[in-house]
Design a protein around this motif. Structure first.
Motif, PDB file in Angstrom:
ATOM      1  N   TRP A   7      -6.453  -1.683  -7.177  1.00  0.00           N
ATOM      2  CA  TRP A   7      -6.401  -2.330  -5.666  1.00  0.00           C
ATOM      3  C   TRP A   7      -6.713  -1.502  -4.680  1.00  0.00           C
ATOM      4  CZ3 TRP A   7      -2.977  -0.720  -1.847  1.00  0.00           C
ATOM      5  CH2 TRP A   7      -2.012   0.085  -2.210  1.00  0.00           C
ATOM      6  N   TYR A   8      -6.243  -0.080  -4.736  1.00  0.00           N
ATOM      7  CA  TYR A   8      -6.310   0.760  -3.761  1.00  0.00           C
ATOM      8  C   TYR A   8      -7.829   1.397  -3.461  1.00  0.00           C
ATOM      9  CZ  TYR A   8      -5.841   3.955  -7.717  1.00  0.00           C
ATOM     10  OH  TYR A   8      -5.802   4.389  -8.769  1.00  0.00           O
ATOM     11  N   TRP A  14      -8.309  -2.600   2.108  1.00  0.00           N
ATOM     12  CA  TRP A  14      -7.999  -1.517   3.131  1.00  0.00           C
ATOM     13  C   TRP A  14      -8.439  -2.215   4.422  1.00  0.00           C
ATOM     14  CZ3 TRP A  14      -4.808   1.947   2.813  1.00  0.00           C
ATOM     15  CH2 TRP A  14      -4.475   2.563   1.397  1.00  0.00           C
ATOM     16  N   VAL A  48      -8.710   8.131  -0.033  1.00  0.00           N
ATOM     17  CA  VAL A  48      -7.947   7.510  -1.059  1.00  0.00           C
ATOM     18  C   VAL A  48      -8.702   7.821  -2.371  1.00  0.00           C
ATOM     19  CG1 VAL A  48      -7.293   5.256  -2.197  1.00  0.00           C
ATOM     20  CG2 VAL A  48      -6.678   5.622   0.192  1.00  0.00           C
TER      21      VAL A  48
END
Length: 68
Positions: A7-8, A14, A48
């Protein structure tokens, strides 16, 4: 769409987070003139991804068992 990713690493997630945060900052009276949301999301996603790579590398270096 058969591929999956964490998901990140999702640009949509985001972008939604940045939109929510900027809306909240606007409600709190923080000036956001000239703020480039798309550029910020791109930079955040790159950061990230870099952190995820470092965590993966460190996890492998400190692992207690071999990859089979």
């Amino acid at each position: 769409m058969t591929d999956s990713k964490p998901w990140y690493l999702s640009r949509t997630i985001w972008a939604a987070i940045v939109t929510i945060v900027t809306a909240m900052l606007g409600l709190l009276g923080v000036p956001l003139d000239g703020f480039d949301e798309a550029g910020f999301v791109d930079a955040l996603l790159q950061a990230v991804a870099a952190v995820a790579g470092v965590v993966a590398l460190m996890g492998r270096l400190y692992a207690q068992s071999r990859i089979g």
